[in-house]
Design an enzyme around this catalytic site. Sequence first.
Site, PDB file in Angstrom:
ATOM      1  N   ARG A 104       0.862  -1.182   0.000  1.00 40.67           N
ATOM      2  CA  ARG A 104       0.000   0.000   0.000  1.00 40.67           C
ATOM      3  C   ARG A 104       0.901   1.236   0.000  1.00 40.67           C
ATOM      4  O   ARG A 104       1.924   1.269   0.696  1.00 40.67           O
ATOM      5  CB  ARG A 104      -0.903   0.029   1.242  1.00 40.67           C
ATOM      6  CG  ARG A 104      -2.084  -0.944   1.209  1.00 40.67           C
ATOM      7  CD  ARG A 104      -3.140  -0.550   0.177  1.00 40.67           C
ATOM      8  NE  ARG A 104      -4.290  -1.436   0.218  1.00 40.67           N
ATOM      9  CZ  ARG A 104      -4.429  -2.540  -0.525  1.00 40.67           C
ATOM     10  NH1 ARG A 104      -3.476  -2.899  -1.374  1.00 40.67           N
ATOM     11  NH2 ARG A 104      -5.531  -3.274  -0.443  1.00 40.67           N
TER      12      ARG A 104
ATOM     13  N   HIS B 220      -2.002  -0.080  -9.703  1.00 31.94           N
ATOM     14  CA  HIS B 220      -2.543  -1.016  -8.701  1.00 31.94           C
ATOM     15  C   HIS B 220      -3.116  -2.278  -9.366  1.00 31.94           C
ATOM     16  O   HIS B 220      -4.328  -2.526  -9.299  1.00 31.94           O
ATOM     17  CB  HIS B 220      -3.604  -0.326  -7.833  1.00 31.94           C
ATOM     18  CG  HIS B 220      -3.833  -1.018  -6.528  1.00 31.94           C
ATOM     19  ND1 HIS B 220      -4.187  -0.364  -5.373  1.00 31.94           N
ATOM     20  CD2 HIS B 220      -3.765  -2.333  -6.184  1.00 31.94           C
ATOM     21  CE1 HIS B 220      -4.341  -1.232  -4.383  1.00 31.94           C
ATOM     22  NE2 HIS B 220      -4.093  -2.453  -4.859  1.00 31.94           N
TER      23      HIS B 220
ATOM     24  N   GLU C 119      -4.335   7.178  -4.287  1.00 37.02           N
ATOM     25  CA  GLU C 119      -4.710   6.673  -5.622  1.00 37.02           C
ATOM     26  C   GLU C 119      -6.008   7.307  -6.086  1.00 37.02           C
ATOM     27  O   GLU C 119      -6.902   7.523  -5.268  1.00 37.02           O
ATOM     28  CB  GLU C 119      -4.837   5.147  -5.566  1.00 37.02           C
ATOM     29  CG  GLU C 119      -3.502   4.508  -5.227  1.00 37.02           C
ATOM     30  CD  GLU C 119      -3.564   2.982  -5.117  1.00 37.02           C
ATOM     31  OE1 GLU C 119      -4.605   2.377  -5.400  1.00 37.02           O
ATOM     32  OE2 GLU C 119      -2.533   2.403  -4.749  1.00 37.02           O
TER      33      GLU C 119
HETATM   34  P1  NAP Z   1      -0.324 -11.388   5.291  1.00 35.72           P
HETATM   35  O1  NAP Z   1      -0.257 -12.824   4.911  1.00 35.72           O
HETATM   36  O2  NAP Z   1      -1.144 -10.975   6.449  1.00 35.72           O
HETATM   37  O3  NAP Z   1       1.177 -10.913   5.512  1.00 35.72           O
HETATM   38  C1  NAP Z   1       1.513  -9.682   5.990  1.00 35.72           C
HETATM   39  C2  NAP Z   1       2.825  -9.807   6.742  1.00 35.72           C
HETATM   40  O4  NAP Z   1       3.250  -8.499   7.114  1.00 35.72           O
HETATM   41  C3  NAP Z   1       2.766 -10.642   7.995  1.00 35.72           C
HETATM   42  O5  NAP Z   1       3.752 -11.632   7.910  1.00 35.72           O
HETATM   43  C4  NAP Z   1       3.102  -9.669   9.125  1.00 35.72           C
HETATM   44  O6  NAP Z   1       3.993 -10.155  10.091  1.00 35.72           O
HETATM   45  C5  NAP Z   1       3.869  -8.627   8.361  1.00 35.72           C
HETATM   46  N1  NAP Z   1       3.919  -7.346   9.050  1.00 35.72           N
HETATM   47  C6  NAP Z   1       2.910  -6.667   9.649  1.00 35.72           C
HETATM   48  N2  NAP Z   1       3.403  -5.531  10.171  1.00 35.72           N
HETATM   49  C7  NAP Z   1       4.718  -5.486   9.871  1.00 35.72           C
HETATM   50  C8  NAP Z   1       5.759  -4.586  10.141  1.00 35.72           C
HETATM   51  N3  NAP Z   1       5.546  -3.466  10.844  1.00 35.72           N
HETATM   52  N4  NAP Z   1       7.002  -4.870   9.681  1.00 35.72           N
HETATM   53  C9  NAP Z   1       7.242  -5.994   8.997  1.00 35.72           C
HETATM   54  N5  NAP Z   1       6.290  -6.906   8.713  1.00 35.72           N
HETATM   55  C10 NAP Z   1       5.053  -6.642   9.152  1.00 35.72           C
HETATM   56  O7  NAP Z   1      -0.826 -10.502   4.077  1.00 35.72           O
HETATM   57  P2  NAP Z   1      -0.696 -10.806   2.521  1.00 35.72           P
HETATM   58  O8  NAP Z   1      -1.833 -11.636   2.084  1.00 35.72           O
HETATM   59  O9  NAP Z   1       0.680 -11.296   2.256  1.00 35.72           O
HETATM   60  O10 NAP Z   1      -0.921  -9.333   1.921  1.00 35.72           O
HETATM   61  C11 NAP Z   1      -0.062  -8.282   2.255  1.00 35.72           C
HETATM   62  C12 NAP Z   1      -0.580  -6.957   1.733  1.00 35.72           C
HETATM   63  O11 NAP Z   1      -0.335  -6.861   0.333  1.00 35.72           O
HETATM   64  C13 NAP Z   1      -2.089  -6.727   1.847  1.00 35.72           C
HETATM   65  O12 NAP Z   1      -2.439  -6.264   3.131  1.00 35.72           O
HETATM   66  C14 NAP Z   1      -2.369  -5.710   0.770  1.00 35.72           C
HETATM   67  O13 NAP Z   1      -2.292  -4.407   1.306  1.00 35.72           O
HETATM   68  C15 NAP Z   1      -1.216  -5.908  -0.214  1.00 35.72           C
HETATM   69  N6  NAP Z   1      -1.681  -6.407  -1.535  1.00 35.72           N
HETATM   70  C16 NAP Z   1      -1.588  -5.597  -2.632  1.00 35.72           C
HETATM   71  C17 NAP Z   1      -1.970  -6.076  -3.869  1.00 35.72           C
HETATM   72  C18 NAP Z   1      -1.876  -5.221  -5.102  1.00 35.72           C
HETATM   73  O14 NAP Z   1      -2.735  -5.322  -5.958  1.00 35.72           O
HETATM   74  N7  NAP Z   1      -0.863  -4.419  -5.237  1.00 35.72           N
HETATM   75  C19 NAP Z   1      -2.480  -7.370  -4.010  1.00 35.72           C
HETATM   76  C20 NAP Z   1      -2.578  -8.154  -2.866  1.00 35.72           C
HETATM   77  C21 NAP Z   1      -2.167  -7.660  -1.628  1.00 35.72           C
HETATM   78  P3  NAP Z   1       3.761 -11.401  11.085  1.00 35.72           P
HETATM   79  O15 NAP Z   1       3.901 -12.601  10.213  1.00 35.72           O
HETATM   80  O16 NAP Z   1       4.849 -11.285  12.055  1.00 35.72           O
HETATM   81  O17 NAP Z   1       2.390 -11.194  11.628  1.00 35.72           O
HETATM   82  C1  GLV Z   2      -5.265  -5.515  -3.450  1.00 34.51           C
HETATM   83  O1  GLV Z   2      -4.738  -4.462  -3.350  1.00 34.51           O
HETATM   84  C2  GLV Z   2      -5.481  -6.395  -2.353  1.00 34.51           C
HETATM   85  O2  GLV Z   2      -5.245  -6.009  -1.200  1.00 34.51           O
HETATM   86  O3  GLV Z   2      -5.927  -7.526  -2.608  1.00 34.51           O
END
Ligand code: NAP
Ligand code: GLV
Length: 339
Positions: free
Chosen positions: A241, A288, A270
């Site tokens: 984000r 995005h 955005e």
């Molecule tokens: P997830 O499985 O919940 O993973 C997020 C990770 O971030 C967790 O391992 C968490 O740590 C870690 N974290 C939280 N706070 C942190 C900090 N201060 N410093 C370092 N690490 C930290 O989430 P995900 O499914 O991988 O998705 C991650 C993010 O990607 C989403 O929230 C979304 O905003 C973004 N995203 C963007 C797109 C796009 O279209 N560009 C698509 C999909 C997702 P712990 O393991 O220690 O809890």
């Molecule tokens: C996209 O940005 C997502 O969080 O899935």
Amino acid sequence: MKIKVLVLGQLNEQLSKRLEKIAEIQCIHREEALPEDVLLEQLRDKDAVVSEPLDTISSAIMDACKNLRIIANRAVGFDNVEIPEATKRGIIVTNTPGVLDAATADLAMALLLSTTRRVCEADRYVRAGKWSGFKSDLMLGPDLDGKTMGIIGMGRIGKAFAKRAGAFGLKLIYSRSSSPDATDRKLASELGAKRVELDELLQNSDFISIHCPLNDETRGLIGQRELDLMKPECILINTARGAIIDEPALVSHLVNGKILGAGLDVFAHEPNVPEELLSLDNVVLLPHIGSACFETRFRMSELAVDSIISAFAGKRPPNIVNADAWDEQKWNAAAKERS
Ligand code: NAP
Ligand code: GLV
């Protein structure tokens, strides 16, 4: 009696039919975010909404929409919904975890490769008719093999990205928010990835990719101080984000050549992209599209639709982000009343 659902964005025919068994659907194909008052009016009589990162679901909307029971966010990130406010009102919020890991990690790799190998800049160069033949010093960029990749947020997408980065010969370091646990031992043994503190990651990485959620702790996580800690040859990739980075500070670092480049799929406000970035060749800008693959987007929509169907059948959807809002008895009683 059928429930009323507002779908923000497209919904494919197969999923519309599935949802129509229990719902009257209103679909809004909007090009940009609806103003709050317009969204509020459309949502006023609805029991459920399928929303996307574009749609801010505020407490004012929740207050006005008394029937609203579920916000099925068609994304894994849910920073566009005021979660504590939803929980207070017993509105459940669901997301779409897991099904978009590969697609988003692929796009982060695409940004890494296109920034290091100057793919977009080189394409513009050819199209502009500037190419005069092979030159050994034309469009050079850093090698990946043997360099260090720092991953901020080693969750589902972070891990999928780590697998890909490892296959390109990158050494992996990462930071997480929770205490070290079995996941860290697994990451060390499977990927040779080493957990470090954030400052160590910033100082030692040749490339950094952000994969943590946006929340109160991570807003502005990468500010002026953190950018100053990065190597001058560092390239920063962000598919998480925009607001995780202090955007003006990043722009200033890029404009002044304090870091080598950036690959950005997300922005703080955005669809606004800072003007100064538009003329920089060392930055790749995307609208995005992290999860924008056919099958992935279908699975995300499917999860959202199934969450609504499941909740109104009195069954707890597996992907509730505010578990405290789920009241089993209430949902069960409402399901019986409708049948
Ligand atoms: P997830 O499985 O919940 O993973 C997020 C990770 O971030 C967790 O391992 C968490 O740590 C870690 N974290 C939280 N706070 C942190 C900090 N201060 N410093 C370092 N690490 C930290 O989430 P995900 O499914 O991988 O998705 C991650 C993010 O990607 C989403 O929230 C979304 O905003 C973004 N995203 C963007 C797109 C796009 O279209 N560009 C698509 C999909 C997702 P712990 O393991 O220690 O809890
Ligand atoms: C996209 O940005 C997502 O969080 O899935």
